[in-house]
Design a protein around this motif. Sequence first.
Motif, PDB file in Angstrom:
ATOM      1  N   MET A   1       0.824  -1.198   0.000  1.00 11.23           N
ATOM      2  CA  MET A   1       0.000   0.000   0.000  1.00 11.23           C
ATOM      3  C   MET A   1       0.865   1.257   0.000  1.00 11.23           C
ATOM      4  O   MET A   1       0.709   2.146  -0.827  1.00 11.23           O
ATOM      5  CB  MET A   1      -0.926  -0.006   1.228  1.00 11.23           C
ATOM      6  CG  MET A   1      -1.945  -1.125   1.228  1.00 11.23           C
ATOM      7  SD  MET A   1      -3.195  -0.920  -0.061  1.00 11.23           S
ATOM      8  CE  MET A   1      -4.229  -2.314   0.276  1.00 11.23           C
ATOM      9  N   ALA A   2       1.798   1.339   0.984  1.00 13.99           N
ATOM     10  CA  ALA A   2       2.668   2.507   1.068  1.00 13.99           C
ATOM     11  C   ALA A   2       3.503   2.629  -0.188  1.00 13.99           C
ATOM     12  O   ALA A   2       3.807   3.731  -0.648  1.00 13.99           O
ATOM     13  CB  ALA A   2       3.565   2.405   2.308  1.00 13.99           C
ATOM     14  N   GLN A   3       3.864   1.495  -0.750  1.00 16.92           N
ATOM     15  CA  GLN A   3       4.670   1.476  -1.963  1.00 16.92           C
ATOM     16  C   GLN A   3       3.904   2.122  -3.108  1.00 16.92           C
ATOM     17  O   GLN A   3       4.477   2.820  -3.946  1.00 16.92           O
ATOM     18  CB  GLN A   3       5.008   0.028  -2.300  1.00 16.92           C
ATOM     19  CG  GLN A   3       6.343  -0.236  -2.961  1.00 16.92           C
ATOM     20  CD  GLN A   3       7.520   0.496  -2.399  1.00 16.92           C
ATOM     21  OE1 GLN A   3       7.749   0.505  -1.194  1.00 16.92           O
ATOM     22  NE2 GLN A   3       8.286   1.112  -3.270  1.00 16.92           N
ATOM     23  N   LEU A   4       2.596   1.921  -3.145  1.00  9.84           N
ATOM     24  CA  LEU A   4       1.769   2.518  -4.182  1.00  9.84           C
ATOM     25  C   LEU A   4       1.743   4.038  -4.051  1.00  9.84           C
ATOM     26  O   LEU A   4       1.827   4.758  -5.050  1.00  9.84           O
ATOM     27  CB  LEU A   4       0.350   1.959  -4.110  1.00  9.84           C
ATOM     28  CG  LEU A   4      -0.660   2.512  -5.129  1.00  9.84           C
ATOM     29  CD1 LEU A   4      -0.167   2.284  -6.552  1.00  9.84           C
ATOM     30  CD2 LEU A   4      -2.021   1.871  -4.920  1.00  9.84           C
ATOM     31  N   VAL A   5       1.621   4.544  -2.836  1.00  3.59           N
ATOM     32  CA  VAL A   5       1.636   5.988  -2.600  1.00  3.59           C
ATOM     33  C   VAL A   5       2.970   6.572  -3.056  1.00  3.59           C
ATOM     34  O   VAL A   5       3.015   7.599  -3.753  1.00  3.59           O
ATOM     35  CB  VAL A   5       1.404   6.309  -1.104  1.00  3.59           C
ATOM     36  CG1 VAL A   5       1.526   7.815  -0.862  1.00  3.59           C
ATOM     37  CG2 VAL A   5       0.053   5.805  -0.640  1.00  3.59           C
ATOM     38  N   LYS A   6       4.057   5.928  -2.695  1.00  2.00           N
ATOM     39  CA  LYS A   6       5.385   6.415  -3.064  1.00  2.00           C
ATOM     40  C   LYS A   6       5.587   6.393  -4.575  1.00  2.00           C
ATOM     41  O   LYS A   6       6.208   7.300  -5.136  1.00  2.00           O
ATOM     42  CB  LYS A   6       6.462   5.574  -2.369  1.00  2.00           C
ATOM     43  CG  LYS A   6       6.504   5.741  -0.867  1.00  2.00           C
ATOM     44  CD  LYS A   6       7.540   4.821  -0.239  1.00  2.00           C
ATOM     45  CE  LYS A   6       7.568   4.976   1.276  1.00  2.00           C
ATOM     46  NZ  LYS A   6       8.553   4.055   1.900  1.00  2.00           N
ATOM     47  N   GLN A 114      19.153  -7.326   5.765  1.00  2.00           N
ATOM     48  CA  GLN A 114      17.891  -7.892   6.243  1.00  2.00           C
ATOM     49  C   GLN A 114      16.731  -6.927   5.988  1.00  2.00           C
ATOM     50  O   GLN A 114      15.632  -7.337   5.609  1.00  2.00           O
ATOM     51  CB  GLN A 114      17.984  -8.216   7.733  1.00  2.00           C
ATOM     52  CG  GLN A 114      18.856  -9.413   8.042  1.00  2.00           C
ATOM     53  CD  GLN A 114      18.972  -9.681   9.526  1.00  2.00           C
ATOM     54  OE1 GLN A 114      18.878  -8.752  10.350  1.00  2.00           O
ATOM     55  NE2 GLN A 114      19.182 -10.928   9.894  1.00  2.00           N
ATOM     56  N   GLN A 115      16.993  -5.622   6.199  1.00  2.00           N
ATOM     57  CA  GLN A 115      15.963  -4.623   5.938  1.00  2.00           C
ATOM     58  C   GLN A 115      15.604  -4.615   4.452  1.00  2.00           C
ATOM     59  O   GLN A 115      14.435  -4.546   4.079  1.00  2.00           O
ATOM     60  CB  GLN A 115      16.456  -3.234   6.354  1.00  2.00           C
ATOM     61  CG  GLN A 115      15.382  -2.153   6.338  1.00  2.00           C
ATOM     62  CD  GLN A 115      14.508  -2.193   7.570  1.00  2.00           C
ATOM     63  OE1 GLN A 115      14.642  -3.070   8.435  1.00  2.00           O
ATOM     64  NE2 GLN A 115      13.597  -1.250   7.667  1.00  2.00           N
ATOM     65  N   GLY A 116      16.624  -4.687   3.605  1.00  2.00           N
ATOM     66  CA  GLY A 116      16.379  -4.732   2.172  1.00  2.00           C
ATOM     67  C   GLY A 116      15.576  -5.955   1.773  1.00  2.00           C
ATOM     68  O   GLY A 116      14.703  -5.892   0.899  1.00  2.00           O
ATOM     69  N   LEU A 117      15.855  -7.086   2.433  1.00  2.00           N
ATOM     70  CA  LEU A 117      15.133  -8.326   2.151  1.00  2.00           C
ATOM     71  C   LEU A 117      13.654  -8.181   2.502  1.00  2.00           C
ATOM     72  O   LEU A 117      12.773  -8.652   1.775  1.00  2.00           O
ATOM     73  CB  LEU A 117      15.757  -9.471   2.954  1.00  2.00           C
ATOM     74  CG  LEU A 117      15.224 -10.876   2.697  1.00  2.00           C
ATOM     75  CD1 LEU A 117      15.416 -11.258   1.237  1.00  2.00           C
ATOM     76  CD2 LEU A 117      15.923 -11.882   3.609  1.00  2.00           C
ATOM     77  N   ASP A 121      10.001  -5.660  -3.252  1.00  2.00           N
ATOM     78  CA  ASP A 121       8.725  -5.713  -3.959  1.00  2.00           C
ATOM     79  C   ASP A 121       8.930  -6.683  -5.119  1.00  2.00           C
ATOM     80  O   ASP A 121       9.514  -6.338  -6.144  1.00  2.00           O
ATOM     81  CB  ASP A 121       8.362  -4.307  -4.467  1.00  2.00           C
ATOM     82  CG  ASP A 121       7.034  -4.273  -5.212  1.00  2.00           C
ATOM     83  OD1 ASP A 121       6.576  -5.339  -5.661  1.00  2.00           O
ATOM     84  OD2 ASP A 121       6.468  -3.176  -5.355  1.00  2.00           O
ATOM     85  N   TYR A 122       8.445  -7.904  -4.979  1.00  2.00           N
ATOM     86  CA  TYR A 122       8.723  -8.940  -5.969  1.00  2.00           C
ATOM     87  C   TYR A 122       8.039  -8.669  -7.304  1.00  2.00           C
ATOM     88  O   TYR A 122       8.533  -9.082  -8.356  1.00  2.00           O
ATOM     89  CB  TYR A 122       8.332 -10.317  -5.426  1.00  2.00           C
ATOM     90  CG  TYR A 122       9.389 -10.878  -4.495  1.00  2.00           C
ATOM     91  CD1 TYR A 122      10.505 -11.524  -5.004  1.00  2.00           C
ATOM     92  CD2 TYR A 122       9.273 -10.738  -3.124  1.00  2.00           C
ATOM     93  CE1 TYR A 122      11.478 -12.030  -4.160  1.00  2.00           C
ATOM     94  CE2 TYR A 122      10.252 -11.234  -2.267  1.00  2.00           C
ATOM     95  CZ  TYR A 122      11.351 -11.883  -2.792  1.00  2.00           C
ATOM     96  OH  TYR A 122      12.334 -12.366  -1.957  1.00  2.00           O
ATOM     97  N   THR A 123       6.904  -7.992  -7.265  1.00  2.00           N
ATOM     98  CA  THR A 123       6.249  -7.623  -8.530  1.00  2.00           C
ATOM     99  C   THR A 123       7.122  -6.659  -9.310  1.00  2.00           C
ATOM    100  O   THR A 123       7.343  -6.821 -10.515  1.00  2.00           O
ATOM    101  CB  THR A 123       4.877  -6.969  -8.256  1.00  2.00           C
ATOM    102  OG1 THR A 123       4.046  -7.898  -7.559  1.00  2.00           O
ATOM    103  CG2 THR A 123       4.204  -6.582  -9.567  1.00  2.00           C
ATOM    104  N   LEU A 124       7.645  -5.646  -8.617  1.00  2.00           N
ATOM    105  CA  LEU A 124       8.544  -4.687  -9.254  1.00  2.00           C
ATOM    106  C   LEU A 124       9.818  -5.380  -9.729  1.00  2.00           C
ATOM    107  O   LEU A 124      10.289  -5.132 -10.842  1.00  2.00           O
ATOM    108  CB  LEU A 124       8.903  -3.571  -8.271  1.00  2.00           C
ATOM    109  CG  LEU A 124       9.998  -2.588  -8.718  1.00  2.00           C
ATOM    110  CD1 LEU A 124       9.579  -1.843  -9.971  1.00  2.00           C
ATOM    111  CD2 LEU A 124      10.345  -1.614  -7.593  1.00  2.00           C
ATOM    112  N   LEU A 125      10.360  -6.262  -8.896  1.00  2.00           N
ATOM    113  CA  LEU A 125      11.591  -6.967  -9.252  1.00  2.00           C
ATOM    114  C   LEU A 125      11.400  -7.795 -10.517  1.00  2.00           C
ATOM    115  O   LEU A 125      12.273  -7.816 -11.396  1.00  2.00           O
ATOM    116  CB  LEU A 125      12.035  -7.859  -8.090  1.00  2.00           C
ATOM    117  CG  LEU A 125      13.397  -8.540  -8.230  1.00  2.00           C
ATOM    118  CD1 LEU A 125      14.509  -7.509  -8.381  1.00  2.00           C
ATOM    119  CD2 LEU A 125      13.664  -9.444  -7.028  1.00  2.00           C
TER     120      LEU A 125
END
Length: 295
Positions: A1-6, A114-117, A121-125
């Motif tokens: 959700m937050a990713q969509l806003v960003k 670990q934070q990066g893991l 966002d696997y869809t973006l990846l």
Amino acid sequence: MAQLVKERIRKQYGKLTASQKIICKIAIEKPSLLAIHTAKKIAEFTNTSEATVIRFCYALGYSGYTELQEEIKKSLLIGDQRKGPIQKYRDTGVTLDQSNYAHQVMESDIAYLQQGLQQIDYTLLQEVVKSIVQANRIVVVGFRWCHIPAKWLFSALNAIKGNTHLYTGAVDNADYFLTERDQEWLVIAISFPRHPSETVAMVHSAKELGAKILAITEGEFSPISQIADHLLKITTPQPVATSGMPTLFSMLNVLIKGVMLHDAENVQKRLQHYDEISSKLYSFVGEDEEDFSIF
């Protein structure tokens, strides 16, 4: 959700007014304020007006402040309330000392990895890897200290895919952009503060010529993220040049492995050919023939 806003902010940022950009900063850095306060209160925090806050929501494609607020609330409930590895590491108040600095440095690297893991966002990846696989030509650009990871990415992509260029600036002959404009070009730009003007200028020029842009940078406000087709946001310790390389190289390695998985048959043929050519051009000492594989 937050990713969509960003993502909406990233794509619309260049079209926003100066006042709306102030609200962007809160939405990106302190989303909890939008989750619990009214539009009128946000206007007070940002020294703008309630009407500006509402127009900001419209500019991002929301029906109003309520829709934006609800989306942010859901994202916070899903994951943002949990402390990530980086915050846990910072909470320890660790400062480097000579007796065990090696342990502390590696512990910090692990926390950021670990934070990066957690934030992948696997869809973006999948979309990013697909764009690399499908590109007819690839140009990798990174200046100053970013030239180091850019050169590694260029070398790896050239080995497993080919048709990859490393843009080196004024000394480079970039006529290939003009002579092969019918090809599907992908520009992969690596840039972190302070952003070299050469990188920004090259990305803008490539975009005007019809190339797709993959920006690997620190976030939505980066000067190269605004016009990028895809943004890979990487959070690293500061300063990035001396402390952030492990995190950056880990994500670049993810991209390489993703291409190798999604285009396995072609990559295998390419690597076999690469090894055959290498064995003829270069001398190797103490290596068996079957050990020539580079990945």
